[in-house]
Enzyme design. Structure first.
Site, PDB file in Angstrom:
ATOM      1  N   ARG A 102       0.812  -1.209   0.000  1.00 31.09           N
ATOM      2  CA  ARG A 102       0.000   0.000   0.000  1.00 31.09           C
ATOM      3  C   ARG A 102       0.848   1.262   0.000  1.00 31.09           C
ATOM      4  O   ARG A 102       0.574   2.223  -0.741  1.00 31.09           O
ATOM      5  CB  ARG A 102      -0.927   0.002   1.207  1.00 31.09           C
ATOM      6  N   LYS A 137       2.146  25.157  -3.614  1.00 32.71           N
ATOM      7  CA  LYS A 137       0.879  24.548  -3.188  1.00 32.71           C
ATOM      8  C   LYS A 137       1.005  23.025  -3.254  1.00 32.71           C
ATOM      9  O   LYS A 137       0.434  22.355  -4.117  1.00 32.71           O
ATOM     10  CB  LYS A 137      -0.267  25.052  -4.052  1.00 32.71           C
ATOM     11  N   LYS A 169       4.471  39.424  -3.019  1.00 31.24           N
ATOM     12  CA  LYS A 169       3.064  39.356  -3.378  1.00 31.24           C
ATOM     13  C   LYS A 169       2.304  40.531  -2.783  1.00 31.24           C
ATOM     14  O   LYS A 169       2.887  41.411  -2.140  1.00 31.24           O
ATOM     15  CB  LYS A 169       2.482  38.012  -2.921  1.00 31.24           C
ATOM     16  N   GLU A 198       4.735  39.950  -7.923  1.00 34.90           N
ATOM     17  CA  GLU A 198       3.410  39.662  -8.472  1.00 34.90           C
ATOM     18  C   GLU A 198       2.665  40.975  -8.670  1.00 34.90           C
ATOM     19  O   GLU A 198       2.606  41.812  -7.753  1.00 34.90           O
ATOM     20  CB  GLU A 198       2.641  38.757  -7.513  1.00 34.90           C
ATOM     21  N   ASP A 219      -0.742  38.146 -12.530  1.00 33.21           N
ATOM     22  CA  ASP A 219      -1.768  37.338 -11.871  1.00 33.21           C
ATOM     23  C   ASP A 219      -3.163  37.669 -12.400  1.00 33.21           C
ATOM     24  O   ASP A 219      -3.622  38.803 -12.302  1.00 33.21           O
ATOM     25  CB  ASP A 219      -1.714  37.575 -10.360  1.00 33.21           C
TER      26      ASP A 219
END
Length: 303
Positions: A102, A137, A169, A198, A219
């Site tokens: 597994r 992410k 950002k 960004e 973006d």
């Protein structure tokens, strides 16, 4: 397309050790159903067309359980598997094969899923100069493994984390008091790191370019605005004779990725490569040969 780096990360063994500890704990009660001396043969089959990724983790699972398990692969990482074809064969002690099944398949299905999704995007932008790039992410603790899978699919890795490059950002810009101040502060603290900003408007793009960044992240730009942004960045490149990486992100799908690539961006970052994961379907079928005990009959089992 860049040359694919198939070097696995250094922490494969540590990652596998944690996964085995999570699954086996203080002992596999199920594997005790097999005789301790019973040898086994098993075949892993791909149940769908996909790109293989995860061999180093799969191998490490069984190496950790029993060095006598031998694995013969039919595909290399990065190769396309055909549905209903054998991917590899295992030969070794039945208990080790049962205990590792597994965990080994979990790595294979996860990483092959990431590689396959990445490959689909790479295929859509073929013929352009645009690279498909991952993001941060990722699943906690599995970032290096997922980045490897992205490479297996023909994609390109972005920065690893918050330490090896700077991406300014919206919240950073607000905290610093503007793009110019954020860029100046980042340069003063880490002058040698790759610096990207960004931006969400053409005005912000102009400010970032004038601040002297290494890259801009555009973006959620509409395609026609994105084309204007690329033109602005190209003009800045020619004017100052410097390289600036132009990256697009936000709501990227297989439907629109080619249109975005055709605007001339250098790369497209897609969080869904490592966040929206559809695991590749694999199965393992095993035969156990009972050890000789004066009984000519041999047992068999499927897992």
């Amino acid at each position: 397309m860049p040359t694919i780096d198939f070097n696995p990360p250094a922490e494969v063994a540590d990652t596998v050790a944690r996964a085995l500890a999570e699954d086996i704990g203080d002992g596999d009660r199920n594997a005790l159903l097999a005789d301790a001396a019973a040898p086994a043969n098993a075949v892993v089959v791909a149940r769908e067309n996909a790109i293989l990724s995860g061999r180093p983790w799969f191998d490490a699972v069984f190496a950790a359980l029993d060095a006598d398990v031998r694995i013969d692969w039919s595909y290399d990482d990065g190769e396309r598997m055909r549905s209903e074809t054998p991917v590899c064969e295992l030969h070794g002690p039945a208990r080790a094969v049962l205990s590792g099944e597994r965990t080994a398949l979990n790595f294979l299905q996860l990483l092959s899923g990431v590689a396959s999704t990445t490959h689909d995007y790479v295929e859509r932008v073929k013929g352009t100069n645009t690279g498909i790039v991952d993001t941060r992410k990722t699943l906690p603790g599995l970032r290096s493994a997922q980045r490897y899978a992205v490479r297996c699919g023909g994609g390109v890795n972005h920065r690893f984390g918050l330490f090896d490059a700077i991406l300014i950002k919206e919240n950073h810009i607000m905290a610093a008091g503007g793009i110019e101040a954020a860029v100046a502060g980042a340069r003063a603290q880490s002058p040698d790191l790759f610096l990207q900003v960004e931006v969400e408007t053409l005005e912000e793009l102009d400010a970032a370019l004038e601040a002297g960044v290494d890259a801009v992240l555009l973006d959620n730009f509409a395609t026609h605005v994105l084309a204007r942004a690329v033109h602005m960045a190209d003009a800045h490149r020619r004017r100052f004779r410097r390289q600036i990486v132009i990256e697009a992100s936000g709501d990227i799908t297989l439907t629109n990725v080619r249109e975005i690539a055709d605007t001339g961006v250098d790369r497209i970052s897609i969080g869904g490569l490592t966040k929206h994961i559809r695991a590749t379907d694999f199965s393992m079928r095993m035969q156990v040969n009972a050890p000789a005990r004066g009984d000519p009959a041999a047992g068999s089992a499927q897992t």
